[in-house]
Structure formats: C-alpha cells, structure tokens
Design a protein around this motif. Sequence first.
Motif, PDB file in Angstrom:
ATOM      1  N   LEU A   1     -19.485  -8.069   4.700  1.00 25.88           N
ATOM      2  CA  LEU A   1     -18.576  -9.067   4.153  1.00 25.88           C
ATOM      3  C   LEU A   1     -18.978  -9.373   2.713  1.00 25.88           C
ATOM      4  CD1 LEU A   1     -18.521 -11.564   7.164  1.00 25.88           C
ATOM      5  CD2 LEU A   1     -16.872  -9.744   6.649  1.00 25.88           C
ATOM      6  N   ASP A   2     -18.004  -9.338   1.818  1.00 24.17           N
ATOM      7  CA  ASP A   2     -18.237  -9.637   0.413  1.00 24.17           C
ATOM      8  C   ASP A   2     -17.669 -11.023   0.115  1.00 24.17           C
ATOM      9  OD1 ASP A   2     -18.768  -9.501  -2.310  1.00 24.17           O
ATOM     10  OD2 ASP A   2     -17.043  -8.238  -2.766  1.00 24.17           O
ATOM     11  N   GLY A   3     -18.545 -12.000  -0.109  1.00 20.29           N
ATOM     12  CA  GLY A   3     -18.106 -13.356  -0.417  1.00 20.29           C
ATOM     13  C   GLY A   3     -17.439 -13.401  -1.787  1.00 20.29           C
ATOM     14  N   LEU A   4     -16.237 -13.928  -1.848  1.00 22.74           N
ATOM     15  CA  LEU A   4     -15.439 -13.906  -3.076  1.00 22.74           C
ATOM     16  C   LEU A   4     -15.495 -15.197  -3.882  1.00 22.74           C
ATOM     17  CD1 LEU A   4     -12.250 -12.145  -1.631  1.00 22.74           C
ATOM     18  CD2 LEU A   4     -14.174 -11.097  -2.860  1.00 22.74           C
ATOM     19  N   GLU A   5     -16.215 -16.211  -3.386  1.00 19.51           N
ATOM     20  CA  GLU A   5     -16.211 -17.500  -4.063  1.00 19.51           C
ATOM     21  C   GLU A   5     -17.603 -17.833  -4.596  1.00 19.51           C
ATOM     22  OE1 GLU A   5     -13.314 -20.488  -2.824  1.00 19.51           O
ATOM     23  OE2 GLU A   5     -13.476 -19.536  -0.841  1.00 19.51           O
ATOM     24  N   ARG A   6     -17.685 -17.843  -5.926  1.00 22.30           N
ATOM     25  CA  ARG A   6     -18.952 -18.071  -6.611  1.00 22.30           C
ATOM     26  C   ARG A   6     -19.538 -19.438  -6.248  1.00 22.30           C
ATOM     27  NH1 ARG A   6     -20.256 -17.592 -13.036  1.00 22.30           N
ATOM     28  NH2 ARG A   6     -22.491 -17.746 -12.731  1.00 22.30           N
ATOM     29  N   GLY A   7     -20.813 -19.406  -5.854  1.00 22.15           N
ATOM     30  CA  GLY A   7     -21.521 -20.624  -5.505  1.00 22.15           C
ATOM     31  C   GLY A   7     -21.231 -21.126  -4.105  1.00 22.15           C
ATOM     32  N   ILE A   8     -20.292 -20.494  -3.421  1.00 22.27           N
ATOM     33  CA  ILE A   8     -19.898 -20.925  -2.078  1.00 22.27           C
ATOM     34  C   ILE A   8     -20.317 -19.903  -1.036  1.00 22.27           C
ATOM     35  CG2 ILE A   8     -17.926 -21.477  -0.587  1.00 22.27           C
ATOM     36  CD1 ILE A   8     -16.525 -22.543  -3.158  1.00 22.27           C
ATOM     37  N   ASN A   9     -19.988 -18.622  -1.288  1.00 22.11           N
ATOM     38  CA  ASN A   9     -20.323 -17.565  -0.320  1.00 22.11           C
ATOM     39  C   ASN A   9     -20.664 -16.238  -0.995  1.00 22.11           C
ATOM     40  OD1 ASN A   9     -17.861 -16.427  -1.066  1.00 22.11           O
ATOM     41  ND2 ASN A   9     -16.808 -17.065   0.798  1.00 22.11           N
ATOM     42  N   ASP A  10     -20.847 -16.264  -2.319  1.00 24.17           N
ATOM     43  CA  ASP A  10     -21.071 -15.021  -3.059  1.00 24.17           C
ATOM     44  C   ASP A  10     -22.438 -14.385  -2.790  1.00 24.17           C
ATOM     45  OD1 ASP A  10     -22.246 -17.183  -4.454  1.00 24.17           O
ATOM     46  OD2 ASP A  10     -22.104 -16.143  -6.378  1.00 24.17           O
ATOM     47  N   LYS A  11     -23.310 -15.055  -2.068  1.00 24.30           N
ATOM     48  CA  LYS A  11     -24.616 -14.476  -1.715  1.00 24.30           C
ATOM     49  C   LYS A  11     -24.611 -13.872  -0.308  1.00 24.30           C
ATOM     50  CE  LYS A  11     -27.187 -17.333  -4.878  1.00 24.30           C
ATOM     51  NZ  LYS A  11     -28.227 -18.338  -5.064  1.00 24.30           N
ATOM     52  N   ALA A  12     -23.425 -13.695   0.250  1.00 28.71           N
ATOM     53  CA  ALA A  12     -23.321 -13.176   1.618  1.00 28.71           C
ATOM     54  C   ALA A  12     -24.051 -11.841   1.777  1.00 28.71           C
ATOM     55  CB  ALA A  12     -21.855 -13.032   2.027  1.00 28.71           C
ATOM     56  N   LYS A  13     -23.882 -10.945   0.836  1.00 31.89           N
ATOM     57  CA  LYS A  13     -24.533  -9.631   0.967  1.00 31.89           C
ATOM     58  C   LYS A  13     -26.051  -9.752   0.890  1.00 31.89           C
ATOM     59  CE  LYS A  13     -20.895  -6.564  -0.602  1.00 31.89           C
ATOM     60  NZ  LYS A  13     -20.502  -5.587  -1.627  1.00 31.89           N
ATOM     61  N   GLU A  14     -26.568 -10.501  -0.061  1.00 34.40           N
ATOM     62  CA  GLU A  14     -28.025 -10.613  -0.157  1.00 34.40           C
ATOM     63  C   GLU A  14     -28.604 -11.391   1.024  1.00 34.40           C
ATOM     64  OE1 GLU A  14     -29.553 -13.952  -3.191  1.00 34.40           O
ATOM     65  OE2 GLU A  14     -27.990 -12.696  -4.068  1.00 34.40           O
ATOM     66  N   ARG A  15     -27.804 -12.232   1.652  1.00 35.97           N
ATOM     67  CA  ARG A  15     -28.237 -12.964   2.861  1.00 35.97           C
ATOM     68  C   ARG A  15     -28.026 -12.130   4.129  1.00 35.97           C
ATOM     69  NH1 ARG A  15     -25.064 -18.113   3.678  1.00 35.97           N
ATOM     70  NH2 ARG A  15     -26.620 -18.405   5.305  1.00 35.97           N
ATOM     71  N   ALA A  16     -27.409 -10.956   3.993  1.00 38.15           N
ATOM     72  CA  ALA A  16     -27.076 -10.083   5.127  1.00 38.15           C
ATOM     73  C   ALA A  16     -26.141 -10.789   6.107  1.00 38.15           C
ATOM     74  CB  ALA A  16     -28.330  -9.570   5.821  1.00 38.15           C
ATOM     75  N   ILE A  17     -25.175 -11.521   5.563  1.00 39.15           N
ATOM     76  CA  ILE A  17     -24.148 -12.170   6.378  1.00 39.15           C
ATOM     77  C   ILE A  17     -23.073 -11.128   6.641  1.00 39.15           C
ATOM     78  CG2 ILE A  17     -22.436 -14.028   6.505  1.00 39.15           C
ATOM     79  CD1 ILE A  17     -25.414 -14.946   6.605  1.00 39.15           C
ATOM     80  N   VAL A  18     -22.986 -10.696   7.889  1.00 35.06           N
ATOM     81  CA  VAL A  18     -22.055  -9.653   8.309  1.00 35.06           C
ATOM     82  C   VAL A  18     -21.384 -10.101   9.600  1.00 35.06           C
ATOM     83  CG1 VAL A  18     -23.429  -7.825   7.226  1.00 35.06           C
ATOM     84  CG2 VAL A  18     -23.820  -8.388   9.639  1.00 35.06           C
ATOM     85  N   MET A  19     -20.313  -9.452   9.961  1.00 34.44           N
ATOM     86  CA  MET A  19     -19.694  -9.698  11.268  1.00 34.44           C
ATOM     87  C   MET A  19     -20.261  -8.672  12.234  1.00 34.44           C
ATOM     88  SD  MET A  19     -15.680  -9.916  12.331  1.00 34.44           S
ATOM     89  CE  MET A  19     -15.421 -11.482  11.517  1.00 34.44           C
ATOM     90  N   HIS A  20     -20.678  -9.150  13.411  1.00 35.34           N
ATOM     91  CA  HIS A  20     -21.262  -8.255  14.416  1.00 35.34           C
ATOM     92  C   HIS A  20     -21.060  -8.848  15.799  1.00 35.34           C
ATOM     93  CE1 HIS A  20     -24.759 -10.900  15.084  1.00 35.34           C
ATOM     94  NE2 HIS A  20     -24.768 -11.070  13.764  1.00 35.34           N
TER      95      HIS A  20
END
Length: 180
Positions: free
Chosen positions: A90-109
Amino acid sequence: AIAGYNRMGSFDKNILTVIDFTKPSTEKRLFVIDLKLKKILFISYVAHGRNSGEKYATSFSNREGSFKSSLGFYKTENTYYGKNGYSLVLDGLERGINDKAKERAIVMHGAAYADPSTIRSCGRLGRSLGCPALPLAVSKKIIDTIKGGTLLYIHGDDKTYASLSTFIKQDEAQKDRADI
C-alpha cells in the motif's frame, strides 16, 4: 471516498475499497466497490492496529513503531509473499498522514486473528501492527481484486485527519460554498 477518487485522477479497474473504522471490529467494515458496474464486490471484516484501540479504532498514527493504523487514501501496488503470507503493498498518498506506510511495512494481508471466530472468543477481532488484516478465507480474493493501482480509503473518526487532509478540506470548502 468518492470525492477523493474523483479528485485523484485515473485508477486502474474502477475499483474503490473503503474501510470504515468508525464501525467496531465485530462488524464487517471493508467494502470493495466496482464503480463502473455500481456493485459491491466484497464486504469483509478487517482488523486494525493493536495500539489504535480495542474493539474500535480510535487512535491513528503515521509513525514507525506506533503499531497504529493510518487513515486516508492509498494506492494499491504489487503483491508478494512475506512473513504474513500473501500481501499487498500500500502506498500512502497523504503527506504526514499515511505517507510512511511503505517504510512502516503497512500492507494488506490475511491473518487468523482477523477471522470472525476470534470475535466469539475475544469479543473483538485480534489486532495487527498497523496493517489492515483480512480473514484468511477471503484475503487472496480481495487482494487479487484490488491489487495493481486501485484506490483504498481508510475512514475513521479523527479530527486531526480531517484538519490535515487536503481531500477533506476541499470537501468542507465545497460544502461551505453550497451552504451560502
């Protein structure tokens, strides 16, 4: 969710996924919608982050190590097999809100703790480290339907998100003009 979808431009497959974290984890709160066919393809349970709350997700973060879910708009990307099995980037599209999803390893599983049988024993679904986790029985079907460039929107009752999101601010400004 629809306003954000329309504002963001083109997405693959005309698919919109909405997760409604204002609902408790004891209710189905993930909806996969085919906008072209005007049809709901899936309705499912979905777990939230362990530090976002117990039965309800009430606290959200974009910070590494918070173990909280993040709100807002995401673009789905590729799939892979990792420690949680079949997973969707998942690529977070909102800066400061969810844009660190990839570095946090936030994925759907998929996850056993997201199965509705957990509700019977715990009074709620189990919780993830921040990922939207699905019941194993439906996770692959849902992931395969939404992968590859569709829009995912995670909604929650959070004033901070509402004040920071450019998509929400635009909606409020349009409502204010309509009221005049």
